[in-house]
Design a protein around this motif. Structure first.
Motif, PDB file in Angstrom:
ATOM      1  N   ASP A  94      -3.187   8.984  -8.173  1.00 40.70           N
ATOM      2  CA  ASP A  94      -4.094   8.515  -9.026  1.00 40.70           C
ATOM      3  C   ASP A  94      -5.730   8.478  -8.737  1.00 40.70           C
ATOM      4  O   ASP A  94      -6.211   8.743  -9.552  1.00 40.70           O
ATOM      5  CB  ASP A  94      -4.081   6.769  -9.080  1.00 40.70           C
ATOM      6  N   GLY A  95      -5.728   8.855  -7.502  1.00 35.23           N
ATOM      7  CA  GLY A  95      -7.019   9.195  -6.843  1.00 35.23           C
ATOM      8  C   GLY A  95      -7.697  10.464  -7.617  1.00 35.23           C
ATOM      9  O   GLY A  95      -8.574  10.741  -8.223  1.00 35.23           O
TER      10      GLY A  95
ATOM     11  N   PHE B 198       0.898  -1.345  -0.083  1.00 33.20           N
ATOM     12  CA  PHE B 198       0.019  -0.101   0.116  1.00 33.20           C
ATOM     13  C   PHE B 198       0.884   1.263  -0.095  1.00 33.20           C
ATOM     14  O   PHE B 198       1.825   1.256   1.051  1.00 33.20           O
ATOM     15  CB  PHE B 198      -0.890  -0.095   1.247  1.00 33.20           C
TER      16      PHE B 198
ATOM     17  N   SER C  38     -10.133   9.694   2.851  1.00 32.91           N
ATOM     18  CA  SER C  38      -9.130   9.538   1.428  1.00 32.91           C
ATOM     19  C   SER C  38      -9.247   8.074   1.067  1.00 32.91           C
ATOM     20  O   SER C  38      -9.445   7.723  -0.195  1.00 32.91           O
ATOM     21  CB  SER C  38      -7.853  10.305   1.652  1.00 32.91           C
TER      22      SER C  38
ATOM     23  N   ARG D 152      -6.921  -0.169  -3.980  1.00 31.96           N
ATOM     24  CA  ARG D 152      -5.686  -0.053  -3.399  1.00 31.96           C
ATOM     25  C   ARG D 152      -5.546  -0.881  -1.972  1.00 31.96           C
ATOM     26  O   ARG D 152      -4.533  -1.099  -1.437  1.00 31.96           O
ATOM     27  CB  ARG D 152      -5.187   1.424  -2.939  1.00 31.96           C
ATOM     28  N   VAL D 153      -6.685  -1.019  -1.204  1.00 32.50           N
ATOM     29  CA  VAL D 153      -6.504  -1.824  -0.169  1.00 32.50           C
ATOM     30  C   VAL D 153      -7.740  -2.885  -0.088  1.00 32.50           C
ATOM     31  O   VAL D 153      -8.501  -3.016  -1.104  1.00 32.50           O
ATOM     32  CB  VAL D 153      -6.964  -0.880   1.116  1.00 32.50           C
TER      33      VAL D 153
ATOM     34  N   THR E 232       1.150   6.944  -4.191  1.00 34.36           N
ATOM     35  CA  THR E 232      -0.015   6.712  -5.516  1.00 34.36           C
ATOM     36  C   THR E 232      -1.227   6.706  -5.289  1.00 34.36           C
ATOM     37  O   THR E 232      -1.988   7.116  -6.263  1.00 34.36           O
ATOM     38  CB  THR E 232       0.670   5.365  -5.943  1.00 34.36           C
ATOM     39  N   MET E 233      -1.641   6.190  -4.131  1.00 37.06           N
ATOM     40  CA  MET E 233      -3.140   6.249  -3.948  1.00 37.06           C
ATOM     41  C   MET E 233      -3.718   7.771  -4.160  1.00 37.06           C
ATOM     42  O   MET E 233      -4.616   7.979  -5.042  1.00 37.06           O
ATOM     43  CB  MET E 233      -3.684   5.825  -2.698  1.00 37.06           C
ATOM     44  N   PHE E 234      -3.070   8.820  -3.463  1.00 33.65           N
ATOM     45  CA  PHE E 234      -3.428  10.333  -3.891  1.00 33.65           C
ATOM     46  C   PHE E 234      -3.531  10.777  -5.378  1.00 33.65           C
ATOM     47  O   PHE E 234      -4.274  11.168  -5.859  1.00 33.65           O
ATOM     48  CB  PHE E 234      -2.825  11.160  -2.975  1.00 33.65           C
TER      49      PHE E 234
ATOM     50  N   PHE F 111       0.440   5.395   0.043  1.00 28.95           N
ATOM     51  CA  PHE F 111      -0.319   6.537   0.271  1.00 28.95           C
ATOM     52  C   PHE F 111      -0.201   7.641  -0.903  1.00 28.95           C
ATOM     53  O   PHE F 111      -1.212   8.039  -1.475  1.00 28.95           O
ATOM     54  CB  PHE F 111      -0.059   7.246   1.433  1.00 28.95           C
TER      55      PHE F 111
ATOM     56  N   PHE G  25     -12.603   7.184  -0.533  1.00 26.93           N
ATOM     57  CA  PHE G  25     -12.863   7.408  -1.815  1.00 26.93           C
ATOM     58  C   PHE G  25     -11.608   7.026  -2.862  1.00 26.93           C
ATOM     59  O   PHE G  25     -12.111   6.656  -4.009  1.00 26.93           O
ATOM     60  CB  PHE G  25     -12.832   8.925  -1.961  1.00 26.93           C
ATOM     61  N   PHE G  26     -10.468   6.778  -2.398  1.00 31.13           N
ATOM     62  CA  PHE G  26      -9.556   6.674  -3.379  1.00 31.13           C
ATOM     63  C   PHE G  26      -8.876   5.045  -3.248  1.00 31.13           C
ATOM     64  O   PHE G  26      -8.243   4.521  -4.120  1.00 31.13           O
ATOM     65  CB  PHE G  26      -8.396   7.386  -3.348  1.00 31.13           C
ATOM     66  N   GLY G  27      -9.334   4.467  -2.131  1.00 35.18           N
ATOM     67  CA  GLY G  27      -8.875   3.115  -1.972  1.00 35.18           C
ATOM     68  C   GLY G  27      -9.681   1.959  -2.363  1.00 35.18           C
ATOM     69  O   GLY G  27      -9.188   0.934  -2.029  1.00 35.18           O
TER      70      GLY G  27
END
Lengths: 71, 515
Positions: free
Chosen positions: A17-18, A9, B116, B124-125, A13-15, A11, B119-121
């Motif tokens: 790409d998000g 995981f 966050s 990802r998770v 890349t999550m932000f 953080f 909405f974005f995960g």
């Protein structure tokens, strides 16, 4: 078909790409930024800290409130 | 206080009320919709059914719209504390500092971090981690509400604190007495549960609209089911928590309870008004005019609600002013004149204390400090010349309370029917009920705002119950300055509300398939 979940995981890349893939989020972020900017301007122009603008130290503030409340 | 004119107080109050009521349009939907989308995602994780994922994601989007438009509107209240209510802010800085700091650090950051991932995960998770983030977002929002409500409750029932005449601040000496005061507990449960009701009515209303349009039928039916069950459970629990709130008001703010019912002359086993026509000729508490032209009441219900005893004596406004009745704790209630006398003793002791400190007279310092502490509980009464000044405006409090009760009663019936129809799969042919569910959305907002109006208008004229009246709490500003910012906020809030409604309607029209 579900996308595969990355093993690690991250953080950042999550932000990244998000934010890139946002659709509704773009409008909402625009609203939030415009709102916060207007609020900041209103705060600076119309909402000074009343006591700090009249008194420097806590003692002066206490004395000012004392005189107002015991008028 | 003669320098503080009425327009300044009126505009300052109007501005605060506008901001708080606007803020309160967003908070309950965040709490209510948050719970419902978390339940939906839990069903998805448990069953693995992608339809539930789609459903949860749709409501999450609406949650996001509401959250984005509503976020930081509460900050404006803090601007107003520092500018318009500076005497009050100085006095209570120590009390408000702790709960608001906890709110900022713990709840807000918790909420902001997990939102966050929510909405974005999704990709990802893991499912379980995502679900945990959704629940933690809602928990963070609820904890934010907790600390704000603790601060508000302290104003209604100041406990766990002591006034320090040197710093001229009220200081906390028992954090847990403040955080776990019965007022705070009652207010927290009533507020959060009623927010769940609002979220449930919102979900049922929008699902009802889809069903009436014969769109996204499966999605709408499963949303309606969750909404109706959450709504039914929450409205019943809201009634119980409301009973506890009324009990607390009877114990600590009897004037508020009397104003809620327009009760001027108390009796044993007082009834609760179901329907009444207030008498416009009633101008004063002691003019002898009957406050109602007509009234229909449930016998003994107010006594039961306020004192959990069908035969308890419920003091009216006149009784509270005259005093002399026995309170539930066995003490004789003080009259206005007695409270005023004690308030004046506290004020004189405070003035004498200052002189003694300046003159270095240690014995006098102790003597006046003790005198102040013994009478501080009634300090605020020293500001009033007439008992009339301590009575809130009855029509506003009375109608806010009764509107809340009427809509609350309607909501019980609505959610009973909603649960029955949705679980029996009978919603399709019930156009009238689907229209009703849409119209329930504005009604539940009116109910929620009315509840806050009862709380805040009912405690007038106090900023801090019995200790600080509003007229002493307000800053010595120009009323024109406050009036200008009132209209600025009115324009800003209206524009933001229009933006929210448009974005939300747009998302609803697109439907869950837009995901």
């Amino acid at each position: 078909m579900e996308e595969e979940i990355p093993k690690r995981f991250n953080f950042f890349t999550m932000f990244r790409d998000g934010f890139k893939s946002m659709t509704l989020g773009r409008i909402l972020w625009t609203v939030v930024i415009v709102k916060l900017s207007i609020m900041l301007i209103i705060k600076l122009l119309f909402f000074p800290d009343f006591l700090s603008s009249r008194c420097k130290t806590d003692k002066e503030k206490a004395d000012y409130v004392r005189s107002e409340i015991l008028k | 206080m003669e320098l503080l004119n009425s327009p300044l107080l009126d505009w300052s109050r109007a501005q605060f009320a506008l901001t708080a009521m606007y803020h309160w349009l967003f908070v309950p939907l965040t709490l209510g919709l948050g719970l419902i989308m978390s339940i939906m995602e839990t069903i998805y994780v448990k069953t693995g059914d992608e339809k539930w994922k789609k459903t949860a994601k749709f409501w999450m989007n609406l949650f996001g719209v509401n959250f984005a438009i509503g976020v930081a509107t509460g900050l404006i209240l803090e601007f107003e504390f520092g500018t318009n209510w500076s005497n009050y802010s100085w006095l209570v800085g120590d009390i408000f500092g702790a709960p608001l700091a906890i709110e900022g650090v713990l709840a807000f950051f918790m909420e902001a971090t997990f939102i966050s991932i929510m909405f974005f995960g999704w990709v990802r998770v893991s499912k379980k981690m995502h679900l945990a983030s959704t629940w933690l977002t809602v928990t963070g929002a609820t904890l934010s509400a907790l600390w704000i409500l603790v601060a508000n409750s302290w104003m209604q029932y100041p406990t766990g604190t002591e006034f320090n005449p040197d710093t001229f601040r009220v200081e906390m000496n028992d954090f847990w007495a403040v955080a776990l005061s019965p007022f705070a507990i009652a207010k927290f449960f009533h507020t959060v549960l009623s927010s769940w009701v609002l979220g449930a009515a919102f979900v049922c209303g929008i699902s009802g609209w889809y069903l009436a349009k014969k769109r996204n039928v499966v999605f709408a039916k499963q949303s309606f089911k969750v909404g109706s069950v959450v709504g039914l459970v929450a409205i019943l629990l809201t009634v119980f928590s409301g009973d506890f709130s009324a009990y607390m008001a009877a114990q600590k703010q009897p004037m508020k309870l009397a104003a809620m019912e327009g009760l001027y002359q108390g009796h044993k086993g007082e009834g609760l008004i179901v329907m009444a026509l207030p008498n416009p000729a009633k101008k004063s508490y002691n003019d002898g005019v009957d406050p109602f032209i007509f009234k229909l009441e449930i016998p003994k219900a107010l006594a039961a609600l306020g004192y959990h005893d069908f035969d308890a004596f419920v003091p009216g406004i006149t009784d509270i002013i005259k005093g002399g009745y026995i309170q539930e704790n066995g003490e004789v209630a003080l009259s206005f004149a007695e409270k005023q006398a004690r308030g004046k003793i506290a004020r004189e002791a405070l003035l004498a204390y200052q002189t003694a400190v300046k003159d270095g007279k240690k014995a006098d310092v102790e003597k006046y400090k003790t005198q102040l502490q013994n009478n501080y509980k009634y300090f605020g009464y020293s500001y009033f010349n007439s008992p009339e000044d301590t009575i809130p405006r009855i029509p506003e409090v009375y109608w806010s309370f009764h509107i809340m009760i009427y809509i609350g009663g309607y909501l019980i019936l609505f959610f009973l029917l909603a649960t029955f129809y949705s679980f029996k799969d009978k919603l399709d042919g019930k156009k009238w009920f689907l229209s009703l569910s849409v119209w329930t959305i504005p009604l539940v907002y009116i109910c929620s705002e009315s509840g806050w109006m009862v709380t805040e208008l009912g405690r007038q004229p106090w900023a801090i119950q019995d200790i600080l009246p509003l007229k002493a709490a307000v800053s010595a500003l120009s009323s024109y300055a406050v009036m200008i910012t009132f209209f600025l906020f009115l324009i800003l809030f209206t524009a933001l509300l229009i933006a929210e409604i448009r974005i939300m309607l747009n998302q609803i029209k697109k439907g869950p398939e837009a995901e």
